[in-house]
Design an enzyme around this catalytic site. Structure first.
Site, short mmCIF file in Angstrom:
data_model
loop_
_atom_site.label_atom_id
_atom_site.label_comp_id
_atom_site.label_asym_id
_atom_site.label_seq_id
_atom_site.Cartn_x
_atom_site.Cartn_y
_atom_site.Cartn_z
N ASP A 171 0.91 -1.14 0.00
CA ASP A 171 0.00 0.00 0.00
C ASP A 171 0.94 1.18 0.00
O ASP A 171 1.59 1.46 1.01
CB ASP A 171 -0.89 0.01 1.25
CG ASP A 171 -1.89 1.16 1.18
OD1 ASP A 171 -1.48 2.27 0.81
OD2 ASP A 171 -3.08 0.94 1.47
N HIS A 172 1.03 1.86 -1.14
CA HIS A 172 2.15 2.82 -1.25
C HIS A 172 2.01 3.99 -0.26
O HIS A 172 2.97 4.69 0.01
CB HIS A 172 2.33 3.30 -2.69
CG HIS A 172 1.36 4.34 -3.14
ND1 HIS A 172 0.10 4.05 -3.59
CD2 HIS A 172 1.46 5.69 -3.23
CE1 HIS A 172 -0.53 5.16 -3.92
NE2 HIS A 172 0.29 6.18 -3.71
N HIS A 234 -5.78 2.77 1.04
CA HIS A 234 -5.03 3.90 1.61
C HIS A 234 -5.72 4.54 2.82
O HIS A 234 -5.11 4.79 3.85
CB HIS A 234 -4.79 4.97 0.55
CG HIS A 234 -4.26 4.43 -0.74
ND1 HIS A 234 -3.32 3.43 -0.79
CD2 HIS A 234 -4.52 4.74 -2.04
CE1 HIS A 234 -3.04 3.16 -2.06
NE2 HIS A 234 -3.75 3.93 -2.83
C1 BG6 Z 1 -3.72 4.86 -6.34
C2 BG6 Z 1 -5.08 4.98 -6.98
O1 BG6 Z 1 -3.68 3.74 -5.50
O2 BG6 Z 1 -3.44 6.03 -5.59
C3 BG6 Z 1 -5.17 6.23 -7.84
O3 BG6 Z 1 -5.34 3.84 -7.78
C4 BG6 Z 1 -4.75 7.45 -7.05
O4 BG6 Z 1 -6.47 6.41 -8.36
C5 BG6 Z 1 -3.41 7.21 -6.35
O5 BG6 Z 1 -4.64 8.55 -7.96
C6 BG6 Z 1 -3.09 8.35 -5.42
O6 BG6 Z 1 -1.77 8.22 -4.95
P1 BG6 Z 1 -0.94 9.50 -4.48
O7 BG6 Z 1 0.33 8.93 -3.96
O8 BG6 Z 1 -0.78 10.37 -5.68
O9 BG6 Z 1 -1.79 10.16 -3.44
#
Ligand code: BG6
Length: 484
Positions: A171-172, A234
């Site tokens: 989960d980045h 997230h």
């Molecule tokens: C991803 C989603 O997991 O996270 C995207 O699939 C979203 O739709 C993105 O834009 C958002 O990541 P960050 O790091 O830009 O907030």
């Protein structure tokens, strides 16, 4: 299980994630001397190309997506790269892939960033080619299913070849610096934790707002929607970090044990506690943008915005709502967590009179900015300077910590840098365990079932606004205003 991998195998090596995030992160780690000397990176995807063509491809991605000041080491990084074309649905190619990977000196880390429909055949292929042994770790990128049942099917397929302590689910958001800082804020300071409960916190808000729309991910997004794309993973991870009990150690088991307890304590959402929306044409930062239906080319029931009033049913959080909202095409890109403390139990200062004299008290509020600004602001009440002939006057003042200023000279890293390094070195703390994912899906599936039972369809909102007015009402009904 503790080995530093000397081979990294990237599935989906020509895909969007590899170009934007994985290759740039690896190159940045390399430039900072953080990758083992002998680490080689083998890319694989369907396209036919040789090592040289893959290196050219990677160079293009790095020149586009790595900040200019971090591009100096590209040439030497490219020497680590190799490529093997593979059709993951045909077992035949896996032997060639295994030959290309060779025999790792210590171990192999595999990063699967492909369509989930390819997970099962890929795992079977890896097993048949001897690429699933004790010295192999498996890292999975979302989407891991579309509901609990499909997520279990994926997890079962992976578990058939890899034990949980060698599975790394990404989960980045957990790789983001300020998200980890939440743990430091809570557990490295004495002053917050005694107040971090229902007795002192009125409510919590978590906002993940994006200005982008579909970004060409038409098929994927329309099948997913905001709830599955952002909340299931997230936002629930952020909620779990805010709400969890203090773990005994900062390690994979202790941290994840505490998170999963929170996720399991989430109360099923009741009727009237969610609002969904879909954007229509509008303007973002002064620029006209089309509506979701126009981008998609047809009408769709998919939500691009969701707001939820969530509850964590345990002693610590009894009666404290967690307001969550996320959406595409909102006025600005911002991810933040608001901890709204309760009012002091008794004010010793004179109440304001009709002329505005006196003390207006506002409860303390902690704002944790995750992106784009990384900052922590605590609002405090302070006395307005003066002789106070009409009674003391008070004003809210911010105690502001901009993290980049507090830590000047440190590099702002991509979330994947941290996660890839942890994968290669075998630390699972910032990866999501199976029981967490399943608890997340269980809660999210119940919301979708509720929408279906109630025939709830998204309300429209103008691109560039904060979602449908019903989302504002969801909070205002409780006397709460979304932080903007
Ligand atoms: C991803 C989603 O997991 O996270 C995207 O699939 C979203 O739709 C993105 O834009 C958002 O990541 P960050 O790091 O830009 O907030």
């Amino acid at each position: 299980m503790s080995f530093t991998a000397d081979r990294l195998l990237l599935f989906g090596a020509t895909g969007d994630l590899a170009q934007r995030m994985l290759l740039p992160s690896l190159a940045a780690l390399d430039a900072d001397g953080l990758l083992a000397e002998d680490l080689t990176i083998i890319g694989t995807a369907r396209s036919e190309m040789d090592d040289a063509a893959f290196r050219d491809f990677a160079r293009g991605a790095l020149e586009k997506f790595l900040p200019a000041e971090r591009q100096s080491g590209i040439d030497s990084f490219l020497e680590r790269l190799f490529y093997q074309a593979l059709d993951a649905t045909a077992m035949a190619g896996f032997a060639d892939l295994a030959a290309k990977v060779g025999t790792p000196a210590r171990g192999l880390a595999i990063f699967l960033s492909t369509a989930p429909s390819l997970f099962e055949p890929t795992i079977r292929g890896l097993q048949s080619a001897g690429l699933a042994g004790d010295n192999v770790r498996m890292c999975l990128e979302k989407p891991l299913g579309t509901d609990l049942a499909s997520s279990c099917a994926i997890n079962d397929a992976v578990a058939a070849a890899f034990p949980e302590n060698r599975i790394f689910r990404i989960d980045h958001y957990l790789g983001k610096e300020t998200v980890q800082n939440l743990l430091a804020l809570r557990f490295a300071n004495i002053m917050f934790e005694p107040l971090w409960n229902a007795a002192h916190i009125d409510h919590v808000q978590i906002t993940v707002a994006e200005t982008v729309g579909l970004e060409g991910r038409v098929a994927f997004y329309d099948d997913a929607g905001a709830l599955r794309d952002m909340v299931q993973n997230h936002m629930l991870q952020l909620l779990a970090l805010v709400a969890m009990e203090p773990p005994a150690h900062f390690d994979a088991t202790a941290v994840r044990d505490e998170k999963v307890k929170v996720l399991r304590a989430l109360r099923p959402v009741a009727s009237g506690e969610t609002v969904t929306g879909q954007y229509r044409a509008g303007a973002i930062l002064g620029e006209a943008v089309p509506g979701y239906d126009e981008e998609l080319g047809k009408a769709s029931p998919t939500e691009t915005f969701v707001a939820i009033k969530a509850h964590v049913d345990n002693w610590r959080w009894k009666g404290v709502p967690f307001y969550l909202r996320t959406g595409k095409r909102l006025p600005k890109r911002v991810t933040e967590i608001i901890i709204q403390f309760r009012a002091v139990p008794h004010s010793i200062f004179a109440q304001p009179d009709s002329k505005g004299n006196g003390a207006v008290m506002q409860p303390n509020r902690l704002v944790i900015g995750i992106q784009p600004e990384e900052n922590i602001t605590l609002s405090l009440m302070a006395k307005v300077p003066g002789l106070d002939r009409e009674g003391i006057r008070l004003r809210q003042v911010p105690l502001d910590i901009a993290l980049p200023d507090a830590f000047t000279g440190t590099v702002r890293r991509i979330a994947y840098e941290r996660l890839l390094l942890d994968l290669v070195e075998g630390d699972q703390t910032l990866f999501v365990r199976r029981d967490e994912v399943e608890a997340q899906w269980e809660w999210v599936d119940a919301i979708r079932a509720l929408w279906e039972a109630e025939n709830l369809t998204p309300k429209t909102y103008t691109a560039g606004s904060w979602g449908p007015s019903a989302a504002i009402a969801l909070a205002e009904r409780d006397g709460v205003t979304w932080h903007e």
